[in-house]
Structures are given as structure tokens and as C-alpha cells.
Design an enzyme around this catalytic site. Structure first.
Site, PDB file in Angstrom:
ATOM      1  CE  LYS A  35     -14.193  31.425 -30.520  1.00  0.00           C
ATOM      2  NZ  LYS A  35     -14.902  31.278 -29.236  1.00  0.00           N
ATOM      3  CE1 TYR A 256      21.049  36.458 -31.928  1.00  0.00           C
ATOM      4  CE2 TYR A 256      18.977  35.466 -32.654  1.00  0.00           C
ATOM      5  CZ  TYR A 256      20.001  36.389 -32.831  1.00  0.00           C
ATOM      6  OH  TYR A 256      19.979  37.235 -33.902  1.00  0.00           O
TER       7      TYR A 256
HETATM    8  C1  LIG Z   1     -15.348  29.943 -29.167  1.00  0.00           C
HETATM    9  C2  LIG Z   1     -16.695  29.497 -28.722  1.00  0.00           C
HETATM   10  C3  LIG Z   1     -17.124  28.200 -28.966  1.00  0.00           C
HETATM   11  C4  LIG Z   1     -16.242  27.139 -29.588  1.00  0.00           C
HETATM   12  O1  LIG Z   1     -15.334  26.677 -28.620  1.00  0.00           O
HETATM   13  P1  LIG Z   1     -14.258  25.525 -28.960  1.00  0.00           P
HETATM   14  O2  LIG Z   1     -13.605  25.277 -27.651  1.00  0.00           O
HETATM   15  O3  LIG Z   1     -13.324  26.117 -29.945  1.00  0.00           O
HETATM   16  O4  LIG Z   1     -15.004  24.382 -29.487  1.00  0.00           O
HETATM   17  C5  LIG Z   1     -18.421  27.865 -28.611  1.00  0.00           C
HETATM   18  N1  LIG Z   1     -19.240  28.774 -28.031  1.00  0.00           N
HETATM   19  C6  LIG Z   1     -18.840  30.030 -27.754  1.00  0.00           C
HETATM   20  C7  LIG Z   1     -19.779  30.978 -27.096  1.00  0.00           C
HETATM   21  C8  LIG Z   1     -17.555  30.433 -28.084  1.00  0.00           C
HETATM   22  O5  LIG Z   1     -17.166  31.679 -27.818  1.00  0.00           O
END
Ligand SMILES: *Cc1c(COP(=O)(O)O)cnc(C)c1O
Length: 364
Positions: A35, A256
Site C-alpha cells: 500500500k 535559521y
Molecule cells: C498496513 C497493514 C499491514 C502491514 O502492517 P506493517 O506494520 O507495515 O507490517 C497489515 N495488515 C493491514 C490490514 C494493514 O493495513
């Protein structure tokens, strides 16, 4: 010549981390979670390194299309399911498996016209309270789905809120067991933290696990454990170069707000990297950085396009010397993104996702 900042995506490290997750998961199949454009790496750039996964899990339909366009014919799972009815047409066309977490998604499915019934993952809200049917409502949701001609195989999914911390996963796992124990179907649990910290417990036996962050070489429970402890390798290196050198006298200030003041003569370098590249502005003086593969620290405030670094440990550094903001330096030295994230009061996830559009990427 373009501005010297550049991001590198390491295929060998992705392969290594995926293999590491397989070992942790024993008999389970592994969804590589890609994702958010593969946690900022770029779906197309991680595909080769992760293609040994059993499936890809993501949220955006556009990203699902990109995975199919790469030639991937295996499972693809939409972790949030569909957002509107016409998304189901794409699921049918591209053979996407999808999560069903609310009644509205069941309503949409019941009106969907499809030749081929869909593989779905019905989600239990086992305590996270974001998505999913509560244990009380879970059974009726399953019954409704089981009666739909649009639905083929039904699997089960839940997500842990505390796999990385003291609370752990026992309560949520027990709720998942209770809700699904007499129902037929495959089960999916475990993000990276669940997998690394809990997957050896027999109660966690899952058909599918869903690592994300660990695939990208960040420890989900840093600082309790580091990537070194978990045998993970950085997959994203943000590198730039020194574009100027300043020799400071005692009392001179940097940047800054003059937030850093030298208490003795020192040499500093100016790096072509700032918050407009996605380097966090919250990083204070002392944030670790590699200059020519040698560990040193930032000094003063992060500006939009520049940061300053202390050259005391690396007197050989000069104009054009390589600077690694996080990841792997050319000489092989490693600075974990987790350390930089911690200095900024955040987590590796956020930094990976925030590298900005003006930074060029190369897959190596
Ligand atoms: C993002 C996600 C994961 C992966 O999580 P990580 O902490 O990056 O390993 C697994 N399951 C679901 C439903 C997610 O949204």
C-alpha cells in the site's frame, strides 16, 4: 546536472527481508503489503524484489491495476475492500480479492452483476476499532455473505493494534478464535510486528500473514529491537552530497534561528537535502547521518533545501562528498531509517512515505 539528492531502492534487500518474513511465518503464505505505493518505494521498483511473495495486499484500486500491469497473476487483496459499487466491476475484471468490513460493502456485493463469484476476506473488529464487524455482529455478516451468489470462498481477517508493544495480541487473537472457530475458511492475521514477535506462538497459526514495514527494512518495534536484531536490511537509501563547507569559530552559529552554536572551532558541511525532499524538519541537532559512510550528526535547523552536518569525525570530506541521510552508504555502512525517525519523533513508516516528488529514484 540535477541536484545531487537521490533515493535508491535495493532489490537484494527486499528479497532478503521477504525471505526473513517467510522464515518467521513457518507454514503461512505471505502477502507483501505494498500500500501507499509500496511504502513510498514505488510499486514498480519493489516488484522484482518481492515477486516471490504469495500475493500483494494494498488499498488503492489504481495500485492493484499497476500490479496486474506488471504481469502479476497471483492473488491481490484490497485491505479496505471497495469504496463504491463500481469498484466491484474492477474486482471482477482484475480478479481482485477484497476485504468486506461493513454492511454497506455487503449491500454493494448483493447488487453486483458478475459471472465469476468473488473471493472475499470478512473482517473481524477484534479490538482495533477501525474496520470490521464486532464479534456480536460477525456471525450475521458471515451468514449474509454466505448466501450471496456473488460470493465464492469466504476467508477471515483481523488486524492487531498492539503487536509491537506490551499489551500484545492475546486478547485480539482469542476474540478472532471465538468468532471464527466453527466456520470454514482461511485465516489472515499478523502485520510485521505480529509476525516477528508473536508468530511462533501456536495460537497464531495463520494461513496468510501480512508483513509491510519489515519488508522495507524498518523494525516495527524500534527501539526495543533494531533491524540488526531482526536481521533486516534497509531497502531505501536517501543519499545526497556536500555542496559547501564552512569553517566555524567558537561562538559562530548555524542556520535559521541560530539554534546551534559552536563552542570551539569546527568544520561543517552543507548537504543538498531539506524538508522539501521529505527529510523531517523536526530532526534536532544531533540526528545521525553518514558522511562518506562515516557516522556523524546534523547541526542546526533543517531548512527547506539544506541541512548542516558536523565534519569532525570525517576530516577528509569536502565538496561533493556523499552523504547518506538514511539507508546504506556506498561503502556499505548502514544508518537505519528508524534512528532518524526517532530523532524526529516519528516512525520509519512516515519517513518512507514522505520522500517528495522532486527526489529522483533508482532501483538497484
Ligand atoms: C498496513 C497493514 C499491514 C502491514 O502492517 P506493517 O506494520 O507495515 O507490517 C497489515 N495488515 C493491514 C490490514 C494493514 O493495513
Amino acid at each position: 546536472m540535477p541536484r545531487p539528492i537521490h533515493a535508491f531502492v535495493h532489490t537484494d534487500a527486499l528479497r532478503h527481508n521477504l525471505q526473513r518474513m517467510r522464515l518467521a511465518a513457518a507454514d503461512a503464505r505471505v502477502w507483501a503489503v505494498v500500500k501507499a505505493n509500496a511504502y513510498g518505494h514505488g510499486i514498480e521498483r519493489v516488484f522484482e524484489g518481492l515477486r516471490a511473495a504469495d500475493g500483494f495486499a494494498l488499498l488503492d484500486l489504481d495500485e492493484a491495476q499497476r500490479i496486474r500491469a506488471l504481469g502479476w497473476r497471483g492473488p491481490v487483496l484490497l485491505l479496505e475492500g471497495v469504496f463504491e459499487a463500481r469498484d466491484l466491476e474492477l474486482c471482477s475484471r482484475l480478479d481482485l480479492w477484497h476485504t468486506v468490513h461493513c454492511d454497506e460493502q455487503i449491500d454493494m456485493l448483493s447488487r453486483h452483476k458478475t459471472q465469476v463469484p468473488h473471493r472475499i476476506f470478512v473482517k473481524l473488529n477484534s479490538g482495533m476499532n477501525r474496520l470490521g464487524f464486532t464479534p456480536v455482529r460477525f456471525r450475521s455478516a458471515w451468514t449474509r455473505l454466505n448466501q450471496l451468489p456473488q460470493v465464492d470462498e469466504i476467508s477471515f481477517i483481523t488486524h492487531f493494534s498492539d503487536a509491537d508493544g506490551d499489551k500484545g495480541i492475546a486478547e485480539q487473537m482469542a476474540a478472532f478464535e471465538r468468532a471464527t472457530q466453527d466456520l470454514p475458511g482461511e485465516r489472515s492475521t499478523c502485520n510485521s510486528a505480529g509476525l516477528l514477535r508473536h508468530a511462533s506462538a501456536p495460537a497464531v497459526a495463520a494461513d496468510w500473514v501480512r508483513p509491510g514495514i519489515a519488508l522495507y527494512g524498518s523494525a516495527p518495534d524500534f527501539p526495543q529491537h533494531t533491524i540488526h536484531d531482526w536481521d533486516l536490511q534497509p531497502t531505501l537509501s536517501l543519499r545526497s552530497r556536500l555542496i559547501a563547507i564552512q569553517d566555524l569559530q567558537a561562538g559562530d552559529t548555524v542556520g535559521y534561528g541560530s539554534s546551534f552554536q559552536a563552542d570551539a572551532a569546527m568544520r561543517i558541511g552543507i548537504v543538498a537535502c531539506g524538508y522539501a525532499d521529505g527529510y523531517p524538519r523536526h530532526c534536532p541537532t544531533g540526528t545521525p547521518v553518514l558522511v562518506d559512510g562515516v557516522r556523524t550528526r546534523t547541526v542546526g535547523r533543517v531548512s527547506m533545501d539544506m541541512i548542516a552536518v558536523d565534519l569532525t569525525p570525517c576530516p577528509q570530506a569536502g565538496f561533493g562528498t556523499e552523504v547518506t541521510l538514511w539507508g546504506r552508504a556506498s561503502n556499505g555502512a548502514v544508518l537505519s531509517i528508524d534512528e532518524v525517525a526517532q530523532a524526529a519523533g516519528t516512525v520509519g513508516y512516515e519517513l518512507m512515505c514522505a520522500v517528495s516528488a522532486r527526489v529522483g529514484f533508482t532501483q538497484d
